[in-house]
Design an enzyme around this catalytic site. Sequence first.
Site, mmCIF file in Angstrom:
data_model
loop_
_atom_site.group_PDB
_atom_site.id
_atom_site.type_symbol
_atom_site.label_atom_id
_atom_site.label_comp_id
_atom_site.label_asym_id
_atom_site.label_seq_id
_atom_site.Cartn_x
_atom_site.Cartn_y
_atom_site.Cartn_z
ATOM 1 N N TRP A 151 0.999 16.037 11.538
ATOM 2 C CA TRP A 151 1.092 16.592 10.185
ATOM 3 C C TRP A 151 2.297 16.101 9.405
ATOM 4 O O TRP A 151 2.397 16.344 8.217
ATOM 5 C CB TRP A 151 1.117 18.130 10.218
ATOM 6 C CG TRP A 151 2.020 18.741 11.240
ATOM 7 C CD1 TRP A 151 1.637 19.246 12.466
ATOM 8 C CD2 TRP A 151 3.444 18.931 11.181
ATOM 9 N NE1 TRP A 151 2.730 19.717 13.153
ATOM 10 C CE2 TRP A 151 3.852 19.540 12.378
ATOM 11 C CE3 TRP A 151 4.420 18.644 10.214
ATOM 12 C CZ2 TRP A 151 5.175 19.866 12.664
ATOM 13 C CZ3 TRP A 151 5.739 18.957 10.479
ATOM 14 C CH2 TRP A 151 6.108 19.562 11.695
ATOM 15 N N ASN A 152 3.231 15.414 10.036
ATOM 16 C CA ASN A 152 4.501 15.199 9.325
ATOM 17 C C ASN A 152 4.470 14.079 8.284
ATOM 18 O O ASN A 152 5.164 14.174 7.283
ATOM 19 C CB ASN A 152 5.668 15.029 10.299
ATOM 20 C CG ASN A 152 5.507 13.830 11.189
ATOM 21 O OD1 ASN A 152 4.414 13.556 11.665
ATOM 22 N ND2 ASN A 152 6.565 13.103 11.408
ATOM 23 N N LYS A 175 -9.190 11.783 13.198
ATOM 24 C CA LYS A 175 -9.023 13.232 13.330
ATOM 25 C C LYS A 175 -7.615 13.540 12.834
ATOM 26 O O LYS A 175 -6.637 13.366 13.556
ATOM 27 C CB LYS A 175 -9.167 13.636 14.808
ATOM 28 C CG LYS A 175 -9.609 15.052 15.049
ATOM 29 C CD LYS A 175 -8.675 16.110 14.579
ATOM 30 C CE LYS A 175 -7.605 16.627 15.463
ATOM 31 N NZ LYS A 175 -6.787 17.607 14.701
ATOM 32 N N GLY A 228 1.734 11.904 17.811
ATOM 33 C CA GLY A 228 1.912 13.354 17.890
ATOM 34 C C GLY A 228 2.901 13.696 18.986
ATOM 35 O O GLY A 228 3.734 12.866 19.371
ATOM 36 N N GLU A 250 2.260 7.157 20.146
ATOM 37 C CA GLU A 250 3.543 7.258 19.424
ATOM 38 C C GLU A 250 3.961 8.715 19.509
ATOM 39 O O GLU A 250 3.347 9.577 18.876
ATOM 40 C CB GLU A 250 3.365 6.861 17.953
ATOM 41 C CG GLU A 250 3.005 5.419 17.726
ATOM 42 C CD GLU A 250 4.177 4.473 17.924
ATOM 43 O OE1 GLU A 250 5.304 4.929 18.214
ATOM 44 O OE2 GLU A 250 3.952 3.258 17.813
ATOM 45 N N LEU A 251 4.999 8.995 20.291
ATOM 46 C CA LEU A 251 5.295 10.401 20.612
ATOM 47 C C LEU A 251 6.665 10.834 20.075
ATOM 48 O O LEU A 251 7.104 10.323 19.062
ATOM 49 C CB LEU A 251 5.169 10.585 22.127
ATOM 50 C CG LEU A 251 3.861 10.022 22.720
ATOM 51 C CD1 LEU A 251 3.836 10.158 24.228
ATOM 52 C CD2 LEU A 251 2.633 10.670 22.094
ATOM 53 N N CYS A 284 9.785 11.853 13.759
ATOM 54 C CA CYS A 284 9.944 11.514 15.172
ATOM 55 C C CYS A 284 11.250 10.791 15.415
ATOM 56 O O CYS A 284 11.787 10.821 16.512
ATOM 57 C CB CYS A 284 8.763 10.663 15.619
ATOM 58 S SG CYS A 284 8.484 9.269 14.526
ATOM 59 N N GLU A 385 12.967 18.175 21.792
ATOM 60 C CA GLU A 385 12.744 17.851 20.385
ATOM 61 C C GLU A 385 12.516 19.133 19.584
ATOM 62 O O GLU A 385 11.597 19.888 19.876
ATOM 63 C CB GLU A 385 11.510 16.943 20.261
ATOM 64 C CG GLU A 385 11.298 16.439 18.860
ATOM 65 C CD GLU A 385 10.036 15.604 18.719
ATOM 66 O OE1 GLU A 385 8.977 16.027 19.222
ATOM 67 O OE2 GLU A 385 10.100 14.534 18.101
HETATM 68 P P1 NAD Z 1 0.469 17.516 18.090
HETATM 69 O O1 NAD Z 1 0.525 16.748 19.359
HETATM 70 O O2 NAD Z 1 0.480 18.989 18.154
HETATM 71 O O3 NAD Z 1 -0.825 17.123 17.261
HETATM 72 C C1 NAD Z 1 -1.101 15.787 16.906
HETATM 73 C C2 NAD Z 1 -2.598 15.629 16.717
HETATM 74 O O4 NAD Z 1 -3.244 15.781 17.980
HETATM 75 C C3 NAD Z 1 -3.219 16.666 15.794
HETATM 76 O O5 NAD Z 1 -4.218 16.042 15.011
HETATM 77 C C4 NAD Z 1 -3.833 17.653 16.776
HETATM 78 O O6 NAD Z 1 -4.918 18.387 16.259
HETATM 79 C C5 NAD Z 1 -4.309 16.699 17.857
HETATM 80 N N1 NAD Z 1 -4.544 17.340 19.154
HETATM 81 C C6 NAD Z 1 -3.977 18.457 19.656
HETATM 82 N N2 NAD Z 1 -4.467 18.707 20.897
HETATM 83 C C7 NAD Z 1 -5.350 17.729 21.189
HETATM 84 C C8 NAD Z 1 -6.181 17.440 22.309
HETATM 85 N N3 NAD Z 1 -6.197 18.200 23.387
HETATM 86 N N4 NAD Z 1 -6.963 16.335 22.269
HETATM 87 C C9 NAD Z 1 -6.955 15.522 21.184
HETATM 88 N N5 NAD Z 1 -6.204 15.769 20.080
HETATM 89 C C10 NAD Z 1 -5.401 16.851 20.075
HETATM 90 O O7 NAD Z 1 1.685 16.971 17.206
HETATM 91 P P2 NAD Z 1 2.134 17.496 15.765
HETATM 92 O O8 NAD Z 1 2.832 18.798 15.960
HETATM 93 O O9 NAD Z 1 1.013 17.396 14.796
HETATM 94 O O10 NAD Z 1 3.193 16.374 15.351
HETATM 95 C C11 NAD Z 1 4.542 16.426 15.660
HETATM 96 C C12 NAD Z 1 4.855 15.493 16.820
HETATM 97 O O11 NAD Z 1 4.490 14.156 16.471
HETATM 98 C C13 NAD Z 1 6.323 15.424 17.149
HETATM 99 O O12 NAD Z 1 6.499 15.479 18.542
HETATM 100 C C14 NAD Z 1 6.744 14.060 16.629
HETATM 101 O O13 NAD Z 1 7.860 13.508 17.282
HETATM 102 C C15 NAD Z 1 5.525 13.265 16.836
HETATM 103 N N6 NAD Z 1 5.528 12.091 15.954
HETATM 104 C C16 NAD Z 1 5.687 10.844 16.487
HETATM 105 C C17 NAD Z 1 5.749 9.726 15.671
HETATM 106 C C18 NAD Z 1 5.923 8.344 16.225
HETATM 107 O O14 NAD Z 1 5.585 7.378 15.528
HETATM 108 N N7 NAD Z 1 6.408 8.170 17.432
HETATM 109 C C19 NAD Z 1 5.641 9.879 14.290
HETATM 110 C C20 NAD Z 1 5.489 11.173 13.785
HETATM 111 C C21 NAD Z 1 5.416 12.265 14.627
#
Ligand code: NAD
Length: 492
Positions: A151-152, A175, A228, A250-251, A284, A385
């Site tokens: 979402w960010n 998605k 995510g 990308e985490l 991130c 984090e």
């Molecule tokens: P999240 O992992 O909660 O969700 C990310 C996506 O995954 C959402 O669309 C969510 O609905 C989906 N999802 C959740 N459970 C799932 C499952 N079991 N199977 C498949 N999809 C699923 O992350 P968030 O809270 O939306 O985002 C924040 C995180 O993203 C932070 O940890 C941040 O560091 C990371 N992030 C990383 C980067 C990068 O480029 N490395 C960039 C931005 C954000």
Amino acid sequence: MQTYQLRINGRWRDSSTGEFFDSYDPFTGKPWASVARGSAADVDDAVHAAHDALTNSAWSQMTASARGKLLHRLGDAIAANSAELARTEVRDNGKLFAEMSAQTAYIPEWFYYYGGLADKIEGSVVPLDKKGYFAYTTSAPVGVVGIITPWNSPLLLLTWKLAAALAAGCTVVIKPSEHTSASTLEFVALLEEAGLPAGVVNVVTGFGQEVGSPLVDHPLVRRVSFTGSDATGSRIGAQAAGGIKHVGLELGGKSPNIIFDDADLDAAVNGAVSGIFAATGQTCIAGSRLLVQSSVHDEVVRRVVELSKTARMGDPADPDTQVGPVTTRDQYEKVLSYIEIARSEGAQLSLGGAAATRPECGDGWFVEPTIFTGVDNSSRIAQEEVFGPVLSVIRFDDEAEAIAIANDSRYGLGAGVWTSDMARAFRMTAAIESGTVWVNTYRAVSYMMPFGGVKESGLGRENGISAVDDYLETKSVWINTGAPSGNPFVLK
Ligand code: NAD
């Protein structure tokens, strides 16, 4: 309330269950849009639409040059609508309009860059070690790609994957995060208006378990590109491995931003403050651990606190606002809980430390820019984090100690080094375990520059020329130009 349906095969439609869920405006704390709640059946429809487009459509017949030109047209359409797209993201995720409009104005560059690359994807003729063969390789799209975004920065992070996938000739099912679906739907409809054939890019909105997980599992999806949290990424990686699929992850991060006493302190202080408080710390690559050399520690802390105090909070749509709300209620509560954790761990609070109650913050989910000093790198506030406006300041004496502290993390996404000694800068960039190191700058990204993490920050790199390889499969072709194959059962 605005209503958003699924976008499958170039058409709007309700989900198979007919259900919707609310999307919230973080500035008001109230729902502003109703979004279709997708299901595994909708994922199946979307993946089949993408697979049909991949195998038998105007898209699959298009030459690479035509695909490249189309990507340019998509870039132009995004450029013409960038302010509108930015406004939707501000509404949905609370990011500053000033930051979002710069982001959406920059997104077309990915489409121009990867559009230019589309017809430069070449195979090669291999000078074989055997006589009587002509051998060459070709590159083909990997197949249907499942893209799952957070979402960010919904559109920017989508674009990093999508532009490379389209250049390679793949088709896609997206998605988006359940917290920020609106801009992705508007974006894909815009691309189709600009000439992207139906079915090439499809969007199924909804929740992780109900949409994301079936997308990862779908047998026609050959690659999953995910951004995510590390917890979800690890689950998705394991699931993708079950289906022998390509995966890009990308985490998260806990990036060290390191200030040496020989640095230009004005620049370093600016970099430290923007490194953590830009986007309300919800990036991130947030420089959430500020490592400061002992000899300048007190001065840097004083200046970082003074500058952070001046941040104007309030309506993210107001161009003068400098720190906006946290995007979701859950995230707001998580940030506040980490502030309590830091306190209980004995960190000293130097600024903020609470929900923001300033009148200009209204009922939004605001947290005061927060700075802890005297943080021990082994404590939870330094290791986990937060993904919010919370800075941990850690003191170090020399280069070796700075490297040891920087690398004492399960993450390795970004790092900053502030020094006027270029030899030290080279030593530090080599020693720090992270996908990116910025020297005397922070948070710079480009479509040309590979981006990704080491350790638990992820797998793979996005951006740059080689990112397109993630969306391609190599085929090896052997042509017998010598003697016909002999009968294997006849003894000579
Ligand atoms: P999240 O992992 O909660 O969700 C990310 C996506 O995954 C959402 O669309 C969510 O609905 C989906 N999802 C959740 N459970 C799932 C499952 N079991 N199977 C498949 N999809 C699923 O992350 P968030 O809270 O939306 O985002 C924040 C995180 O993203 C932070 O940890 C941040 O560091 C990371 N992030 C990383 C980067 C990068 O480029 N490395 C960039 C931005 C954000």
